[in-house]
Write a protein that holds these residues in place. Structure first.
Motif, PDB file in Angstrom:
ATOM      1  N   LEU A  56      18.187  49.201  36.815  1.00 40.54           N
ATOM      2  CA  LEU A  56      17.785  48.022  37.585  1.00 40.54           C
ATOM      3  C   LEU A  56      18.940  47.470  38.416  1.00 40.54           C
ATOM      4  O   LEU A  56      20.076  47.383  37.945  1.00 40.54           O
ATOM      5  N   MET A  57      18.639  47.060  39.625  1.00 38.85           N
ATOM      6  CA  MET A  57      19.593  46.368  40.492  1.00 38.85           C
ATOM      7  C   MET A  57      19.102  44.938  40.695  1.00 38.85           C
ATOM      8  O   MET A  57      17.927  44.723  41.011  1.00 38.85           O
ATOM      9  N   LYS A  58      20.009  43.996  40.514  1.00 40.03           N
ATOM     10  CA  LYS A  58      19.652  42.578  40.657  1.00 40.03           C
ATOM     11  C   LYS A  58      20.349  42.021  41.892  1.00 40.03           C
ATOM     12  O   LYS A  58      21.566  42.131  42.024  1.00 40.03           O
ATOM     13  N   THR A  59      19.579  41.444  42.788  1.00 38.18           N
ATOM     14  CA  THR A  59      20.127  40.891  44.033  1.00 38.18           C
ATOM     15  C   THR A  59      19.999  39.372  44.011  1.00 38.18           C
ATOM     16  O   THR A  59      18.893  38.839  43.878  1.00 38.18           O
ATOM     17  N   LEU A  60      21.124  38.699  44.153  1.00 39.49           N
ATOM     18  CA  LEU A  60      21.144  37.238  44.166  1.00 39.49           C
ATOM     19  C   LEU A  60      21.626  36.745  45.521  1.00 39.49           C
ATOM     20  O   LEU A  60      22.584  37.292  46.086  1.00 39.49           O
ATOM     21  N   LEU A  61      20.958  35.727  46.022  1.00 41.85           N
ATOM     22  CA  LEU A  61      21.325  35.117  47.303  1.00 41.85           C
ATOM     23  C   LEU A  61      22.179  33.876  47.062  1.00 41.85           C
ATOM     24  O   LEU A  61      21.849  33.039  46.213  1.00 41.85           O
ATOM     25  N   TYR A  62      23.290  33.770  47.814  1.00 41.80           N
ATOM     26  CA  TYR A  62      24.180  32.624  47.744  1.00 41.80           C
ATOM     27  C   TYR A  62      24.374  32.032  49.130  1.00 41.80           C
ATOM     28  O   TYR A  62      24.096  32.683  50.145  1.00 41.80           O
ATOM     29  N   VAL A  63      24.885  30.809  49.144  1.00 40.32           N
ATOM     30  CA  VAL A  63      25.309  30.184  50.400  1.00 40.32           C
ATOM     31  C   VAL A  63      26.810  29.961  50.287  1.00 40.32           C
ATOM     32  O   VAL A  63      27.281  29.215  49.417  1.00 40.32           O
ATOM     33  N   LEU A  77      27.449  42.129  49.230  1.00 40.02           N
ATOM     34  CA  LEU A  77      28.523  42.489  48.314  1.00 40.02           C
ATOM     35  C   LEU A  77      27.915  43.280  47.158  1.00 40.02           C
ATOM     36  O   LEU A  77      27.034  42.768  46.458  1.00 40.02           O
ATOM     37  N   VAL A  78      28.374  44.499  46.973  1.00 44.85           N
ATOM     38  CA  VAL A  78      27.783  45.399  45.987  1.00 44.85           C
ATOM     39  C   VAL A  78      28.779  45.646  44.857  1.00 44.85           C
ATOM     40  O   VAL A  78      29.899  46.102  45.100  1.00 44.85           O
ATOM     41  N   ASP A  79      28.368  45.345  43.646  1.00 44.37           N
ATOM     42  CA  ASP A  79      29.243  45.604  42.511  1.00 44.37           C
ATOM     43  C   ASP A  79      29.465  47.102  42.359  1.00 44.37           C
ATOM     44  O   ASP A  79      28.556  47.914  42.595  1.00 44.37           O
ATOM     45  N   VAL A 117      24.545  39.307  46.772  1.00 43.82           N
ATOM     46  CA  VAL A 117      25.380  40.015  45.803  1.00 43.82           C
ATOM     47  C   VAL A 117      24.468  40.877  44.940  1.00 43.82           C
ATOM     48  O   VAL A 117      23.450  40.394  44.432  1.00 43.82           O
ATOM     49  N   VAL A 118      24.823  42.157  44.762  1.00 44.39           N
ATOM     50  CA  VAL A 118      24.000  43.084  43.984  1.00 44.39           C
ATOM     51  C   VAL A 118      24.782  43.531  42.749  1.00 44.39           C
ATOM     52  O   VAL A 118      25.898  44.049  42.862  1.00 44.39           O
ATOM     53  N   VAL A 119      24.201  43.327  41.573  1.00 49.58           N
ATOM     54  CA  VAL A 119      24.793  43.770  40.310  1.00 49.58           C
ATOM     55  C   VAL A 119      23.725  44.503  39.513  1.00 49.58           C
ATOM     56  O   VAL A 119      22.543  44.495  39.866  1.00 49.58           O
ATOM     57  N   ARG A 120      24.139  45.150  38.433  1.00 52.67           N
ATOM     58  CA  ARG A 120      23.174  45.776  37.533  1.00 52.67           C
ATOM     59  C   ARG A 120      22.300  44.703  36.911  1.00 52.67           C
ATOM     60  O   ARG A 120      22.704  43.547  36.728  1.00 52.67           O
ATOM     61  N   GLY A 121      21.092  45.078  36.516  1.00 48.51           N
ATOM     62  CA  GLY A 121      20.141  44.110  35.984  1.00 48.51           C
ATOM     63  C   GLY A 121      20.628  43.378  34.751  1.00 48.51           C
ATOM     64  O   GLY A 121      20.314  42.205  34.548  1.00 48.51           O
ATOM     65  N   ALA A 122      21.419  44.041  33.910  1.00 47.35           N
ATOM     66  CA  ALA A 122      21.907  43.420  32.669  1.00 47.35           C
ATOM     67  C   ALA A 122      23.170  42.601  32.879  1.00 47.35           C
ATOM     68  O   ALA A 122      23.642  41.952  31.944  1.00 47.35           O
ATOM     69  N   ASP A 123      23.717  42.617  34.095  1.00 45.62           N
ATOM     70  CA  ASP A 123      24.984  41.931  34.361  1.00 45.62           C
ATOM     71  C   ASP A 123      24.764  40.542  34.949  1.00 45.62           C
ATOM     72  O   ASP A 123      23.681  40.222  35.468  1.00 45.62           O
ATOM     73  N   GLU A 124      25.827  39.730  34.871  1.00 44.19           N
ATOM     74  CA  GLU A 124      25.836  38.416  35.502  1.00 44.19           C
ATOM     75  C   GLU A 124      26.862  38.414  36.624  1.00 44.19           C
ATOM     76  O   GLU A 124      27.948  38.986  36.476  1.00 44.19           O
ATOM     77  N   VAL A 125      26.524  37.789  37.726  1.00 48.16           N
ATOM     78  CA  VAL A 125      27.460  37.684  38.850  1.00 48.16           C
ATOM     79  C   VAL A 125      28.612  36.770  38.452  1.00 48.16           C
ATOM     80  O   VAL A 125      28.409  35.695  37.893  1.00 48.16           O
TER      81      VAL A 125
END
Length: 576
Positions: free
Chosen positions: A279-286, A345-347, A294-302
């Motif tokens: 799983l890839m988790k994509t989070l939007l920031y300002v 930004l890709v982990d 920012v894209v991290v693995r699903g089990a990870d935290e940014v």
């Protein structure tokens, strides 16, 4: 001190609003009392312990040549504007205006004030190096004060500031301060770690370490390696990079996958089973007003601080639902890296995947067979996640462990961040001017007390380390009305006083059970009970952590107590 006259209102019940062990014990043992949220009065026992901590800090600061000053708590706002921190610091800065409508701030720290002092008083390299320090009440408008002294709006702090002509000088000053901190926390009886850290709102251009007291109530996470000694705050910690997966030449094409009402990582994990590892988790920031992903693995935290450092921004906030909809064209829960038109930004762990599953930027849809580098750019790849249990050490490859910690100290290499902004310059050997090189070094003195009690207690109450105990010994006559017991207790009290041993005499007309419960609660290092054998000049001697009491003559009890107290006293004297 005679307990009959001591302001020590002990409590039998645990206050309902006290979550931390240290907070409960301080209230129950009569060390502190709340005045307002995050604001406390120190009662005599608490103040005596605080002074012991202050004394240790002063001894170690003086030992390395630091000079004590006292800087104003009320600081002109224009100084903070000069440094650029007035707006950046945030709502935690307590701001006010005087009767002439001039703006001030109540100092949470004193970089601006001390830099202005050096700017106005020192112009030549011959006056450097210089290190000054103070122990003073600081102010921070915490949104949610909690845990007693661990997170208050008013707190006692030691802050030191160093000024050098070059980076080599700062290196030497920093190392001396770093070693002094080790001595301070060791003398206070703390189990702690010195960890690599982020400079936060203080800023700076170089090395920085936090000193973390290990405790379950701690709000910080310490990442440590038992193999090589590496330790870092979770905000700063790195793990060894994973090996990139082998990429097949003929990879399956991107596949649009209908996932009605599946919008969370937990829901996807349950649906996918073993496949959830991709799983890839994509989070939007300002970031400073502009959207980024920012894209991290699903089990990870940014790790937001890592992201902020990579972007070089002052502010980073999670995007709200409206921004997510605008950027992705879909509601929250379906963002993915494919086709996004914002900085990505890709982990590095995502970049190492051969393929994976990600949001499709469309309601109720995800993508399968998403290949990093083919389906989205890897131009900005790096370490953007928090370290997790099971990761390997970045230095030696051994497994990392995670601990909760309380920050009790922080040392920074500031460089020229404040000297440049405020114009603190000196003339060098060559006759040319240059900015002073600075460092700053803080210890939360009042927080230190709480951290110590988090580690030093049992079911009955506090177990004070000798170095911080309000008194060394607690003398308890079982029956004050008994002349023989009372006279022997008084004799012992006076004798210890003459020998320089701090003793508390429980001269109250209370039941023995009440006296013993209070004695266990306040937890002084030694308890001496004068009872039925007073006529034989025999007392009951018990160190707070010892399983059983001993029957000793008065002379033996005094000798044992002196053997315990005098080495600790001489240690402090040697530091001077």
């Amino acid at each position: 001190m005679r307990q009959q006259n001591l302001l020590m209102p002990t409590l039998r019940e645990v206050p309902s609003d006290a979550e931390a062990v240290s907070h409960r014990l301080m209230l129950r043992a009569g060390l502190i009392r709340p005045l307002a949220a995050g604001v406390y009065t120190y009662l005599p026992l608490g103040r005596r312990a605080l002074r012991k901590a202050e004394a240790i800090v002063r001894e170690e600061m003086d030992r390395i040549g630091a000079q004590e000053v006292l800087l104003p708590a009320m600081q002109p706002a224009e100084l903070w504007r000069e440094s650029g921190r007035y707006d950046v610091y945030g709502p935690e800065l307590v701001r006010l205006r005087d009767r002439h409508d001039r703006e001030f701030a109540l100092g949470p720290t004193h970089e601006e004030v001390v830099t202005a002092l050096v700017r106005d008083e020192i112009s030549s390299y011959r006056k450097l190096p210089l290190t000054v320090y103070q122990i003073q009440t600081k102010f921070r408008d915490e949104r949610r004060p909690r845990y007693g002294l661990l997170r208050g709006r008013e707190f006692l702090m030691k802050d030191a500031y160093s000024f050098d002509t070059d980076w080599e000088g700062l290196d030497a000053t920093y190392r001396a301060m770093y070693e002094a901190y080790h001595r301070i926390f060791t003398r206070c009886g703390l189990n702690y770690r010195a960890v690599e850290a982020d400079a936060g709102a203080i800023g700076g251009e170089g090395e920085t370490h936090e000193f973390m007291a290990l405790a379950e109530i701690g709000e910080d996470t310490v990442v440590a390696c038992d193999g090589c000694g590496y330790a870092a705050n979770l905000e700063k910690a790195e793990a060894a990079a994973v090996q990139a997966a082998a990429v097949e030449e003929a990879a399956p094409p991107l596949e649009r996958w209908h996932t009605p009402d599946i919008r969370t990582i937990a829901q996807l994990t349950e649906l996918l089973g073993p496949e959830a590892s991709r799983l890839m988790k994509t989070l939007l920031y300002v970031a400073d007003g502009k959207p980024v992903a920012v894209v991290v693995r699903g089990a990870d935290e940014v790790n937001e601080l890592k992201v902020q450092r990579a972007l070089g921004t002052d502010r980073l906030e999670l995007a709200d639902a409206e921004t997510v909809q605008t950027v992705t064209g879909a509601p929250v829960g379906f963002a993915g890296p494919v086709g996004l038109n914002v900085p990505l930004l890709v982990d590095r762990e995502v970049a190492a995947l051969s393929e994976g599953i990600a949001g499709a930027n469309e309601r109720d849809y995800h993508y399968r067979h998403v290949r990093p580098g083919r389906d989205f750019s890897l131009a900005h790849t790096g370490d953007f996640r928090e370290v997790r249990l099971g990761d390997r050490c970045v230095r030696c490859g051994e497994p990392l462990t995670l601990h909760r910690g309380i920050e009790v100290g922080h040392v920074f290499k500031l460089g020229t961040k404040y000297s440049t902004a405020l114009g603190a310059r000196v003339t060098g050997v060559s006759g040319t001017e240059h900015d002073v090189i600075m460092g700053c070094y803080g210890i939360g003195v009042s927080r230190l007390l709480s951290a110590v009690l988090e580690q030093h207690h049992d079911e009955q109450g506090i177990v004070w380390p000798l170095s911080l105990a309000p008194f060394h010994a607690h003398i308890i006559p079982v029956a004050v009305a008994d002349d023989t017991q009372r006279k022997l207790a008084e004799e012992l009290y006076e004798r210890l006083h003459a020998l320089g041993v701090e003793a508390l005499l429980d001269d109250r007309e209370e039941r023995p059970g009440v006296k013993f419960k209070d004695a266990d609660l306040i937890g002084l290092p030694v308890r001496i009970v004068v009872g039925k054998k007073a006529g034989e000049r025999v007392v009951e001697y018990k160190e707070r952590q010892a399983p059983e009491a001993e029957q000793l003559t008065v002379e033996e009890a005094v000798r044992r107590l002196l053997e315990l107290v005098k080495p600790a006293a001489s240690e402090g004297a040697q530091q001077k």
